[in-house]
Design an enzyme around this catalytic site. Structure first.
Site, PDB file in Angstrom:
ATOM      1  N   LYS A  76       0.858  -1.191   0.000  1.00 13.92           N
ATOM      2  CA  LYS A  76       0.000   0.000   0.000  1.00 13.92           C
ATOM      3  C   LYS A  76       0.892   1.239   0.000  1.00 13.92           C
ATOM      4  O   LYS A  76       1.869   1.312   0.765  1.00 13.92           O
ATOM      5  CB  LYS A  76      -0.892  -0.023   1.248  1.00 13.92           C
ATOM      6  CG  LYS A  76      -1.904   1.115   1.319  1.00 13.92           C
ATOM      7  CD  LYS A  76      -2.790   0.995   2.573  1.00 13.92           C
ATOM      8  CE  LYS A  76      -3.892   2.027   2.634  1.00 13.92           C
ATOM      9  NZ  LYS A  76      -4.723   1.916   3.857  1.00 13.92           N
ATOM     10  N   SER A 151      -9.743   1.809   2.917  1.00 14.87           N
ATOM     11  CA  SER A 151      -8.910   2.565   2.020  1.00 14.87           C
ATOM     12  C   SER A 151      -7.864   1.742   1.249  1.00 14.87           C
ATOM     13  O   SER A 151      -7.348   2.224   0.247  1.00 14.87           O
ATOM     14  CB  SER A 151      -8.168   3.649   2.805  1.00 14.87           C
ATOM     15  OG  SER A 151      -7.283   3.070   3.744  1.00 14.87           O
ATOM     16  N   SER A 175      -9.879  -0.442   7.158  1.00 12.55           N
ATOM     17  CA  SER A 175      -9.315  -0.329   5.808  1.00 12.55           C
ATOM     18  C   SER A 175      -8.613  -1.561   5.261  1.00 12.55           C
ATOM     19  O   SER A 175      -8.243  -1.580   4.097  1.00 12.55           O
ATOM     20  CB  SER A 175      -8.349   0.838   5.742  1.00 12.55           C
ATOM     21  OG  SER A 175      -9.081   2.020   5.552  1.00 12.55           O
TER      22      SER A 175
END
Ligand code: GLN
Length: 479
Positions: A76, A151, A175
């Site tokens: 990420k 997210s 997330s």
């Protein structure tokens, strides 16, 4: 080989039998990442991946390589990577190249795992749909007109679409677990303090944890064995002895007491999600678990507590983006104007909303009414979980009240968007570990089952999740 292995175990076996090489796995992953049609990647690090794969092959040839050696993974883009741009999907960090790697990246480097690139996300991890990225929304591989959750949407998609064997995300209010649920993969948020946050762009420091996505529970456990442990650079990490997290994976749920909190089966939940989760509960019962009706009465206040504490911490953490120290600088006539213009142009709308909320909640005169009250309710929520874990071994809930929703459906309605995390954020508020595992489908879209355990009880989580994985359905999808 035409497709990447589904799991780290399969990859490790193939590598050890010399049926593939780290270089071949890296090429496959790079090819899939370049061909991705979901906007899951912000950067494909081909040179870096090839160099790591070459060293991994050398280690594998020498024998005695760690299990994750040569296994491709995706990171990420809120996790710092030395020499590789790290943007948090924000214009304000565009072009920022960290001088050091996050501890989690160093730990995977030490294993010989091969990082393929950086994945897309909601700006600064603020969101539940990966639509808040400054670099365009991520699409769900099960239906490209829908969101992948957020997210950590890019990291969930990279695994779900077979572009990598595992990935890392961060979870502040859901997330990792919510996008895992919406994409039909496994995702874990570890206990607060299990994993170092050093080198990870801070969002809400008392809630943030890094954790893995994969197609199966065993891979997630293997990655955790590499990540967990004290780090001198993060004083919140706990010095616990290393644990064999995979030892109980085959133990099943017979004789375990599984709590079913009534507050998690409420109006507003999609009927198809409730059906899938009820079917999972029945299956666990058939396997010999005892289902225990429990109550977590403060659940309802979770959202309010989270939307005080999280923006408050974010408003403090994000003051560092001032046009002087990192990334973007939009010069003004004086320093104050430089701050205003840099932040005005650098941050997206959702980030600004959170900064305004947080600054307000912390301002003199409102601090006691909001922030300190929220901290008190936080303690109550934690206590209710602690009390529940004196009666049950784990708690089972839906991960998200809905399946993947259409792109654009909730962007103009922040409150409805925030409701997505009603079932995941209490776990962050209480600092507990939670995992989402695929739990069938509703209307052809994946549903997730959340398993929550007491602090540092990840081994119990993996045991329950693996037992369900053996009996429940998993979902696969073509890229
Ligand atoms: N969706 C939640 C939020 O917008 C959680 C985000 C996260 O876990 N990073 O804050």
């Amino acid at each position: 080989m035409s497709a990447l292995p589904r799991t780290a175990r399969e990859a490790a076996d193939l590598l050890r039998r010399r049926e593939t090489s780290a270089a071949e796995l890296a090429e496959l992953a790079l090819e899939r990442a370049y061909a991705d049609g979901h906007n899951a990647w912000l950067l494909v690090a081909d040179g870096h991946a090839r160099a790591q794969a070459r060293s991994a092959d050398e280690r594998l040839r020498a024998g005695d390589a760690p299990l994750l050696c040569g296994v491709p993974w995706a990171c990420k883009d809120i996790i710092g990577t030395r020499g590789i741009e790290t943007t948090a999907a924000s214009r304000i960090l565009k072009g920022y190249v960290p001088p050091y790697s996050a501890t989690v990246v160093e730990r995977l480097d030490a294993q010989g795992a091969v990082m393929i690139g950086k994945t897309n996300l909601d700006e600064f991890a603020m969101g539940s749909s990966s639509e808040n990225s400054a670099f365009g929304p991520v699409l769900n591989p099960h239906d490209r007109t829908r969101v992948p959750g957020g997210s950590s949407g890019g990291s969930a998609v990279a695994v779900a679409a077979g572009q990598t064997v595992f990935s890392l995300g961060t979870d502040t209010g859901g997330s990792i677990r919510q996008p895992a649920s919406l994409c039909g993969v496994v995702g874990l948020k570890p206990t607060y303090g299990r994993v170092s946050r050093y080198g990870v762009v801070a969002f809400a420091s008392s809630l943030d944890q890094v954790g893995p996505f994969a197609n199966d529970v065993e891979t997630v456990a293997m990655v955790c064995e590499a990540l967990f442990g004290v780090d001198e650079h993060d004083a919140t990490t706990m010095p616990l002895p290393a644990e064999p997290l995979r030892a109980g994976l085959g133990d099943g749920v017979k004789g375990l007491r599984l709590g079913v909190p009534r507050e998690y089966f409420v109006e507003g939940m999609e009927p198809g999600v409730e059906r899938a989760v009820r079917a999972a509960l029945a299956a666990l019962e058939r396997e010999g678990a005892e289902l225990v009706d429990i109550s977590l009465p403060s659940t309802d206040h979770g959202l309010a507590v989270y939307y005080i504490i999280q923006p408050a911490e974010a408003s403090a953490n994000l003051t560092r983006y001032d046009g002087v120290r990192y990334g973007l600088r939009v010069a003004g006539a004086d320093l104050a104007e430089t701050y205003r213009r840099t932040r005005g142009e650098g941050f997206g709308a959702e980030v600004k909303r959170r900064l305004i909320l947080g600054t307000y909640a912390l301002s003199a005169g409102y601090y006691d009414a909001y922030y300190s009250k929220a901290q008190k309710v936080r303690t109550l929520i934690k206590r209710e979980f602690d009390e529940a874990f004196t009666k049950v071994d784990a708690i089972i809930t839906p991960t998200s009240p809905s399946v993947a929703f259409p792109i654009g459906a909730k962007v103009n309605d922040p409150l409805t968007m925030y409701l997505n995390d009603a079932f995941t954020l209490p776990v962050n508020i209480a600092g507990l570990p939670g995992i989402s595992v695929p739990c069938g489908t509703s209307g052809g879209l994946p549903v997730g089952l959340q398993v929550i355990a007491g602090s540092y009880q990840e081994a119990m989580l993996f045991r329950v999740a693996a037992a369900y994985e053996r009996i429940g359905g998993t979902m696969e999808v073509a890229a």
